[in-house]
Design a protein around this motif. Structure first.
Motif, mmCIF file in Angstrom:
data_model
loop_
_atom_site.group_PDB
_atom_site.id
_atom_site.type_symbol
_atom_site.label_atom_id
_atom_site.label_comp_id
_atom_site.label_asym_id
_atom_site.label_seq_id
_atom_site.Cartn_x
_atom_site.Cartn_y
_atom_site.Cartn_z
ATOM 1 N N VAL A 23 -7.368 0.723 -9.889
ATOM 2 C CA VAL A 23 -7.661 0.581 -11.464
ATOM 3 C C VAL A 23 -7.066 -0.711 -11.954
ATOM 4 C CG1 VAL A 23 -6.922 1.503 -13.589
ATOM 5 C CG2 VAL A 23 -7.181 3.261 -11.619
ATOM 6 N N THR A 24 -6.052 -1.314 -11.484
ATOM 7 C CA THR A 24 -5.613 -2.611 -11.892
ATOM 8 C C THR A 24 -6.540 -3.757 -11.467
ATOM 9 O OG1 THR A 24 -3.059 -1.684 -11.444
ATOM 10 C CG2 THR A 24 -3.478 -4.274 -11.756
ATOM 11 N N CYS A 25 -6.980 -3.685 -10.298
ATOM 12 C CA CYS A 25 -7.837 -4.686 -9.715
ATOM 13 C C CYS A 25 -9.043 -4.320 -10.395
ATOM 14 C CB CYS A 25 -8.019 -4.503 -8.301
ATOM 15 S SG CYS A 25 -6.415 -5.171 -7.429
ATOM 16 N N GLY A 26 -9.796 -3.088 -10.576
ATOM 17 C CA GLY A 26 -10.958 -2.791 -11.030
ATOM 18 C C GLY A 26 -11.137 -3.507 -12.664
ATOM 19 N N PHE A 27 -9.824 -3.200 -13.403
ATOM 20 C CA PHE A 27 -9.804 -3.821 -14.610
ATOM 21 C C PHE A 27 -9.833 -5.218 -14.870
ATOM 22 C CE2 PHE A 27 -8.288 -4.330 -18.878
ATOM 23 C CZ PHE A 27 -8.593 -3.211 -19.637
ATOM 24 N N ALA A 28 -9.115 -5.896 -13.966
ATOM 25 C CA ALA A 28 -9.158 -7.546 -13.840
ATOM 26 C C ALA A 28 -10.701 -7.776 -13.470
ATOM 27 C CB ALA A 28 -8.328 -7.888 -12.902
ATOM 28 N N ARG A 36 -8.060 7.708 -14.634
ATOM 29 C CA ARG A 36 -8.593 7.720 -13.049
ATOM 30 C C ARG A 36 -7.475 7.878 -12.305
ATOM 31 N NH1 ARG A 36 -12.523 9.342 -13.570
ATOM 32 N NH2 ARG A 36 -13.549 8.286 -11.656
ATOM 33 N N VAL A 37 -6.123 7.612 -12.480
ATOM 34 C CA VAL A 37 -4.769 7.753 -11.918
ATOM 35 C C VAL A 37 -4.369 8.946 -12.037
ATOM 36 C CG1 VAL A 37 -2.601 6.973 -11.158
ATOM 37 C CG2 VAL A 37 -4.445 5.273 -11.740
ATOM 38 N N PHE A 38 -4.490 9.516 -13.509
ATOM 39 C CA PHE A 38 -3.957 10.712 -13.644
ATOM 40 C C PHE A 38 -4.800 11.976 -13.166
ATOM 41 C CE2 PHE A 38 -2.474 8.953 -18.076
ATOM 42 C CZ PHE A 38 -1.339 8.304 -17.502
ATOM 43 N N LEU A 39 -6.063 11.514 -13.126
ATOM 44 C CA LEU A 39 -6.868 12.637 -12.535
ATOM 45 C C LEU A 39 -6.901 12.563 -10.888
ATOM 46 C CD1 LEU A 39 -8.964 14.776 -13.406
ATOM 47 C CD2 LEU A 39 -10.683 13.160 -13.705
ATOM 48 N N GLY A 40 -6.253 11.812 -10.409
ATOM 49 C CA GLY A 40 -6.326 11.620 -8.853
ATOM 50 C C GLY A 40 -7.512 10.996 -8.573
ATOM 51 N N ARG A 41 -8.206 10.527 -9.090
ATOM 52 C CA ARG A 41 -9.484 9.598 -8.471
ATOM 53 C C ARG A 41 -9.202 8.528 -7.839
ATOM 54 N NH1 ARG A 41 -12.278 14.320 -9.139
ATOM 55 N NH2 ARG A 41 -13.362 14.644 -11.157
ATOM 56 N N HIS A 42 -8.409 7.723 -8.254
ATOM 57 C CA HIS A 42 -7.844 6.252 -7.746
ATOM 58 C C HIS A 42 -6.505 6.263 -7.460
ATOM 59 C CE1 HIS A 42 -12.040 4.769 -7.925
ATOM 60 N NE2 HIS A 42 -12.254 5.327 -9.048
ATOM 61 N N HIS A 43 -6.195 5.066 -6.775
ATOM 62 C CA HIS A 43 -4.892 4.673 -6.714
ATOM 63 C C HIS A 43 -4.685 3.690 -7.897
ATOM 64 C CE1 HIS A 43 -6.284 5.580 -2.524
ATOM 65 N NE2 HIS A 43 -4.987 5.872 -2.399
ATOM 66 N N PRO A 81 -7.434 8.854 -3.076
ATOM 67 C CA PRO A 81 -6.084 9.539 -2.735
ATOM 68 C C PRO A 81 -6.443 10.895 -2.134
ATOM 69 C CG PRO A 81 -6.203 8.564 -4.858
ATOM 70 C CD PRO A 81 -7.602 8.213 -4.438
ATOM 71 N N VAL A 82 -5.631 11.395 -1.282
ATOM 72 C CA VAL A 82 -5.713 12.690 -0.352
ATOM 73 C C VAL A 82 -6.019 13.909 -1.641
ATOM 74 C CG1 VAL A 82 -4.715 11.831 1.499
ATOM 75 C CG2 VAL A 82 -3.320 12.826 -0.075
ATOM 76 N N PHE A 137 0.980 -1.299 0.017
ATOM 77 C CA PHE A 137 -0.168 0.022 0.143
ATOM 78 C C PHE A 137 0.956 1.262 -0.065
ATOM 79 C CE2 PHE A 137 -3.343 -2.759 1.674
ATOM 80 C CZ PHE A 137 -4.126 -2.789 0.749
ATOM 81 N N ALA A 138 1.786 1.364 0.627
ATOM 82 C CA ALA A 138 2.888 2.297 0.827
ATOM 83 C C ALA A 138 3.276 2.659 -0.653
ATOM 84 C CB ALA A 138 3.859 2.174 1.673
ATOM 85 N N PHE A 139 3.715 1.518 -1.450
ATOM 86 C CA PHE A 139 4.303 1.687 -2.620
ATOM 87 C C PHE A 139 3.229 2.081 -3.649
ATOM 88 C CE2 PHE A 139 4.957 -0.108 -6.952
ATOM 89 C CZ PHE A 139 6.176 0.520 -7.186
ATOM 90 N N ASP A 140 1.920 1.530 -3.408
ATOM 91 C CA ASP A 140 0.838 2.049 -4.277
ATOM 92 C C ASP A 140 0.599 3.602 -3.835
ATOM 93 O OD1 ASP A 140 -1.458 1.680 -5.908
ATOM 94 O OD2 ASP A 140 -2.701 1.677 -4.188
ATOM 95 N N GLU A 141 0.786 4.041 -2.780
ATOM 96 C CA GLU A 141 0.568 5.471 -2.759
ATOM 97 C C GLU A 141 1.585 6.407 -3.174
ATOM 98 O OE1 GLU A 141 -1.957 7.138 -1.037
ATOM 99 O OE2 GLU A 141 -2.807 5.574 0.153
ATOM 100 N N ARG A 142 2.842 5.973 -3.203
ATOM 101 C CA ARG A 142 3.742 6.652 -3.841
ATOM 102 C C ARG A 142 3.689 6.704 -5.261
ATOM 103 N NH1 ARG A 142 6.916 3.803 -0.109
ATOM 104 N NH2 ARG A 142 7.778 2.390 -1.898
ATOM 105 N N LEU A 143 3.594 5.483 -6.069
ATOM 106 C CA LEU A 143 3.218 5.511 -7.462
ATOM 107 C C LEU A 143 1.815 6.180 -7.786
ATOM 108 C CD1 LEU A 143 4.134 4.234 -9.916
ATOM 109 C CD2 LEU A 143 2.823 2.192 -9.611
ATOM 110 N N THR A 144 0.868 6.257 -7.185
ATOM 111 C CA THR A 144 -0.163 7.007 -7.395
ATOM 112 C C THR A 144 -0.071 8.349 -7.266
ATOM 113 O OG1 THR A 144 -1.755 5.406 -6.364
ATOM 114 C CG2 THR A 144 -2.476 7.436 -6.581
ATOM 115 N N ARG A 145 0.829 8.973 -6.526
ATOM 116 C CA ARG A 145 1.180 10.440 -6.258
ATOM 117 C C ARG A 145 1.904 10.971 -7.399
ATOM 118 N NH1 ARG A 145 3.484 9.910 -1.822
ATOM 119 N NH2 ARG A 145 1.675 9.833 -0.631
ATOM 120 N N ALA A 146 2.734 9.871 -7.561
ATOM 121 C CA ALA A 146 3.764 10.437 -9.090
ATOM 122 C C ALA A 146 3.153 10.286 -10.188
ATOM 123 C CB ALA A 146 4.931 9.569 -8.948
ATOM 124 N N CYS A 147 1.952 9.402 -10.344
ATOM 125 C CA CYS A 147 1.254 9.490 -11.490
ATOM 126 C C CYS A 147 -0.020 10.629 -11.805
ATOM 127 C CB CYS A 147 0.630 7.955 -11.974
ATOM 128 S SG CYS A 147 1.900 6.774 -12.127
#
Length: 225
Positions: free
Chosen positions: A188-193, A177-184, A119-120, A34-44
């Motif tokens: 999105v990965t799990c939603g697509f699957a 969804r990630v670019f717009l900051g709506r989701h981690h 995301p915050v 989850f920490a990695f997911d948060e960092r990656l989300t923030r960067a994207c």
């Protein structure tokens, strides 16, 4: 206390310690993910705010958001059902309606189970939301995009150009969804699957053409255009 009882107590304590260690290790793994997911989300999240690196693309991201929103798809599907005449089209639309409703139900249940916050940096300016939309996992747009691309590829079009466009649309919508900051990213990965799994469910419960016509026949004479 007898020696037998002492050994039994020591064994029980060791089992408890081992279970606690396993739980702690599992929690540590989840925390790392989850920490990695948060960092990656923030960067994207390059369009999350007006002053983000690509903040000027927010209007385009929001158009993509609406293009895969459940309400326009449901209303559009119902409008087409009221206007088509060919039975093969009725079959496609009834099963598509089934898929759209199934997607809404599954996503709502999973969101309630996990209750992960968005995301915050997300701005709550989404199109036509309900209370369940406060939760982030999984992404309903990503699941719907995946389900729709599978549906269109296997049941609607065999034109190569159209297929490419549909695939690109589903990938761009999910990424937005990630670019717009709506989701981690994980949402999105799990939603697509999950969307692919939803299509497989619809495929296995596919309503045949004659059944679709029978279901709609009582209403067609009153509501059909």
């Amino acid at each position: 206390m007898s020696l037998k009882h002492r050994k039994s107590n020591i064994k029980d304590e060791n089992n408890v310690n081992n279970e606690s260690s396993d739980v702690k290790e599992n929690n540590n793994v989840l925390d790392v993910i989850f920490a990695f997911d948060e960092r990656l989300t923030r960067a994207c999240s390059v369009c999350a705010q007006a002053d983000s690196p690509l903040g000027y693309l927010r209007p385009l991201m929001k158009i993509l958001e609406i293009s895969c929103h459940g309400i326009p798809w449901l209303l559009g599907n119902l409008a087409l059902l009221l206007s088509v005449h060919r039975t093969e089209h009725i079959e496609i639309l009834v099963n598509l309606l089934t898929a759209l409703i199934l997607d809404l139900i599954i996503i709502a249940i999973v969101k309630l189970l996990f209750r992960r916050q968005r995301p915050v940096h997300n701005q709550m300016d989404m199109f036509a939301t309900v209370s369940i939309d406060n939760y982030s996992f999984p992404s309903g747009h990503a699941s719907r995009a995946a389900m729709l691309v599978c549906f269109f590829l296997f049941h609607v079009t065999d034109n190569a150009y159209h297929r490419i466009l549909v695939i690109l649309w589903s990938l761009v919508v999910s990424s937005s969804r990630v670019f717009l900051g709506r989701h981690h990213v994980l949402d999105v990965t799990c939603g697509f699957a999950l969307g692919i799994i939803e299509y497989l469910l619809v495929y296995n419960i596919w309503i045949p053409q004659n059944k679709c016509v029978d279901l709609l026949d009582p209403y067609m004479q009153y509501f059909h255009l």
